[in-house]
Design a protein around this motif. Structure first.
Motif, mmCIF file in Angstrom:
data_model
loop_
_atom_site.group_PDB
_atom_site.id
_atom_site.type_symbol
_atom_site.label_atom_id
_atom_site.label_comp_id
_atom_site.label_asym_id
_atom_site.label_seq_id
_atom_site.Cartn_x
_atom_site.Cartn_y
_atom_site.Cartn_z
ATOM 1 N N LEU A 1 0.832 -1.205 0.000
ATOM 2 C CA LEU A 1 0.000 0.000 0.000
ATOM 3 C C LEU A 1 0.867 1.256 0.000
ATOM 4 O O LEU A 1 1.792 1.373 0.811
ATOM 5 N N ALA B 1 -7.496 0.280 4.749
ATOM 6 C CA ALA B 1 -6.917 -0.407 3.592
ATOM 7 C C ALA B 1 -6.085 -1.610 4.025
ATOM 8 O O ALA B 1 -6.121 -2.666 3.389
ATOM 9 N N LEU C 1 -8.219 5.557 -1.394
ATOM 10 C CA LEU C 1 -8.829 4.228 -1.421
ATOM 11 C C LEU C 1 -9.219 3.805 -2.833
ATOM 12 O O LEU C 1 -9.130 2.623 -3.173
ATOM 13 N N ALA D 1 -7.313 0.638 -2.389
ATOM 14 C CA ALA D 1 -8.206 -0.384 -1.820
ATOM 15 C C ALA D 1 -9.646 -0.043 -2.163
ATOM 16 O O ALA D 1 -10.446 0.328 -1.293
#
Length: 220
Positions: free
Chosen positions: A37, A98, A124, A128
């Protein structure tokens, strides 16, 4: 910065290897999520170069992005099982949500600050997109999408709202950083009677969420 992608990729690896894994956060799902991430997307552009630092990052309005280790600890003690419905309260810019989603949770991220939701929505959508962002008062939880198998409060709290017990599915649990007598500890809580029974599992510092501060008591 000549090669931004390489810089941030190296910063992510260093974050995991120097902050997260040495502190017994070894769940492959958490480690992989934090290696993957792009945390720099979850902060204002002016803070991107500090995104992987071992410190809270100010987001404005008294809110912060917790340090990577704090997020790792919350995810670790949450012990997410694939497919569980999860509510993250005080989701801020969405990084913790996330990480939890990357561990297999079906995540709803509750945030009351419009500026933070705007950052979260953009971050996001790229990192995610399966996380569902929800607007509303933090202490009220999310009755619309309840019940949840797991509720995670991302920030320091002085109490656990009894109303959240009704938003947990049978056998559900709540993870929070509870302050008692000035000491912050991650607690695992489960409904008991009209409230929560909890046990501490690890020491942890987190900036307080205003919605979970006790009101001063009037004393003669």
């Amino acid at each position: 910065m000549p090669d931004t992608d390489s810089y941030f990729r190296a910063a992510r690896a260093l974050m995991v290897d120097s902050q997260v894994r040495p502190n017994n956060i070894i769940d492959d799902r958490i480690v992989t999520a934090m290696r993957t991430l792009r945390r720099e997307r979850f902060v204002p552009a002016s803070l991107a170069s500090r995104a992987y630092a071992d410190t809270e990052l100010p987001l404005g309005g008294g809110r912060v992005l917790p340090p990577p280790l704090t997020i790792g600890k919350l995810a670790h003690f949450a012990a997410i099982r694939p497919g569980e419905r999860v509510l993250v309260i005080g989701a801020g810019t969405g990084y913790g949500a996330a990480v939890i989603a990357s561990c297999g949770g079906a995540v709803f991220a509750l945030e009351d600050d419009a500026a933070l939701r705007a950052i979260a929505e953009q971050a996001l959508s790229a990192e995610a997109p399966e996380v569902r962002l929800v607007a509303g008062p933090l202490a009220g939880g999310d009755t619309k999408h309840a019940p949840f198998d797991l509720i995670v409060i991302e920030g320091g709290v002085e109490f656990l709202p009894d109303t959240l017990t009704t938003q947990l599915a049978p056998g559900g649990r709540l993870i929070a950083i509870l302050y008692e007598r000035g000491i912050g500890r991650i607690v695992r809580a489960e409904p008991s009677g009209d409230g929560f029974a909890h046990r501490a599992v690890a020491d942890c510092h987190a900036s307080p969420l205003t919605a979970f501060r006790r009101k001063p008591e009037f004393v003669f």
